[in-house]
Design a protein around this motif. Structure first.
Motif, short mmCIF file in Angstrom:
data_model
loop_
_atom_site.label_atom_id
_atom_site.label_comp_id
_atom_site.label_asym_id
_atom_site.label_seq_id
_atom_site.Cartn_x
_atom_site.Cartn_y
_atom_site.Cartn_z
N ALA A 144 0.81 -1.22 0.00
CA ALA A 144 0.00 0.00 0.00
C ALA A 144 0.84 1.27 0.00
O ALA A 144 0.31 2.37 0.13
CB ALA A 144 -0.91 -0.01 1.22
N LEU A 145 2.16 1.14 -0.16
CA LEU A 145 3.03 2.32 -0.07
C LEU A 145 2.61 3.40 -1.05
O LEU A 145 2.42 4.52 -0.67
CB LEU A 145 4.48 1.91 -0.32
CG LEU A 145 5.50 3.02 -0.29
CD1 LEU A 145 5.48 3.74 1.05
CD2 LEU A 145 6.88 2.47 -0.55
N VAL A 205 3.63 10.80 1.96
CA VAL A 205 4.96 10.32 2.33
C VAL A 205 5.26 10.63 3.79
O VAL A 205 5.74 9.78 4.54
CB VAL A 205 6.04 10.91 1.40
CG1 VAL A 205 7.43 10.66 1.94
CG2 VAL A 205 5.90 10.34 0.00
N LEU A 206 4.98 11.86 4.20
CA LEU A 206 5.25 12.24 5.59
C LEU A 206 4.38 11.45 6.56
O LEU A 206 4.84 11.04 7.63
CB LEU A 206 5.05 13.74 5.78
CG LEU A 206 6.06 14.61 5.02
CD1 LEU A 206 5.73 16.09 5.19
CD2 LEU A 206 7.48 14.33 5.44
N ASP A 233 5.73 8.90 9.42
CA ASP A 233 5.31 8.95 10.82
C ASP A 233 4.77 7.60 11.29
O ASP A 233 5.05 7.16 12.40
CB ASP A 233 4.22 10.01 11.02
CG ASP A 233 4.76 11.42 10.92
OD1 ASP A 233 6.00 11.59 11.05
OD2 ASP A 233 3.96 12.34 10.71
N SER A 234 3.98 6.94 10.42
CA SER A 234 3.33 5.70 10.86
C SER A 234 4.20 4.46 10.66
O SER A 234 4.19 3.55 11.48
CB SER A 234 1.99 5.51 10.13
OG SER A 234 2.21 5.38 8.74
N GLU A 235 4.96 4.41 9.57
CA GLU A 235 5.75 3.22 9.26
C GLU A 235 7.24 3.39 9.49
O GLU A 235 7.98 2.43 9.48
CB GLU A 235 5.54 2.82 7.79
CG GLU A 235 4.10 2.53 7.42
CD GLU A 235 3.57 1.29 8.11
OE1 GLU A 235 4.35 0.33 8.29
OE2 GLU A 235 2.39 1.29 8.48
N GLY A 236 7.69 4.61 9.61
CA GLY A 236 9.11 4.88 9.74
C GLY A 236 9.72 5.27 8.41
O GLY A 236 9.23 4.87 7.34
#
Length: 196
Positions: free
Chosen positions: A13-14, A54-55, A59-62
């Motif tokens: 899902a990136l 992206v930000l 924040d959520s995935e690193g």
């Protein structure tokens, strides 16, 4: 940087915009676009939306999920330079005592680089972490070349210091000095407006 391990690959899902996130060309193009947006800024609404995504992902995935897209980029590209900054920062955060020890060992052999790096005296683990965080924060500023120069100076000193210590791998010291050379070349390319 022998102790550094690549971050895991990002999930499916990136980026919804990718037709096939397993396509290396698509992943590379996405990585370069994101790197340029983070350093150069957004120019239109679509760019701003991507930066927000992206930000949020960072924040959520690193940041590792994003940085993985930069891992195979040529050193003299924005994405390649960001990968090297990310790898250096990650290593210092994981090994601040070692980074401080190696920096201390190398500073006598590279006094000009020490001034450029900007580490306070004496350089303890916290000071070394503060330096790399300051350098990485500089990637969104107008002085990207200065951030790259500072990171190059730091990597050079640590690499030289690593080579001076008896209990370290000379190959990893040489690779770190090579990373410094690559960061310096990227800074030069940035000043010539040739870093893309």
């Amino acid at each position: 940087m022998a102790d550094f391990h690549k971050p895991s690959l990002p999930g499916a899902a990136l980026f919804e915009t990718l037709r096939d996130d397993n396509d290396p060309a698509e992943r590379s193009a996405a990585g370069h676009r994101i790197a340029n947006l983070l350093v150069r800024g957004a120019h239109d609404r679509e760019d701003r939306a991507l930066i927000d995504r992206v930000l949020h992902l960072a924040d959520s995935e690193g940041l590792g999920s994003i940085a993985e897209l930069w891992s195979k980029a040529h050193p003299e590209t924005v994405a390649g330079a960001l990968w090297r900054l990310y790898a250096l920062r990650t290593w210092v955060h994981r090994n601040p005592v070692q980074a401080s020890r190696e920096f201390s060992a190398g500073r006598a052999y590279a006094p000009v680089q020490e001034v450029l790096a900007g580490v306070v005296d004496p350089p303890g683990p916290n000071e070394v972490i503060e330096l790399v965080d300051t350098v990485v924060r500089g990637i969104v500023a107008t002085d990207f070349d200065v951030a790259l120069d500072r990171a190059a100076a730091f990597a050079h000193i640590v690499g030289v210091g690593r080579g001076q210590l008896e209990d370290t791998d000379p190959g990893s010291a040489a690779r770190l000095v090579d990373t410094a050379r690559q960061l310096r070349a990227a800074a030069d390319a940035e000043r010539r407006h040739e870093l893309h």
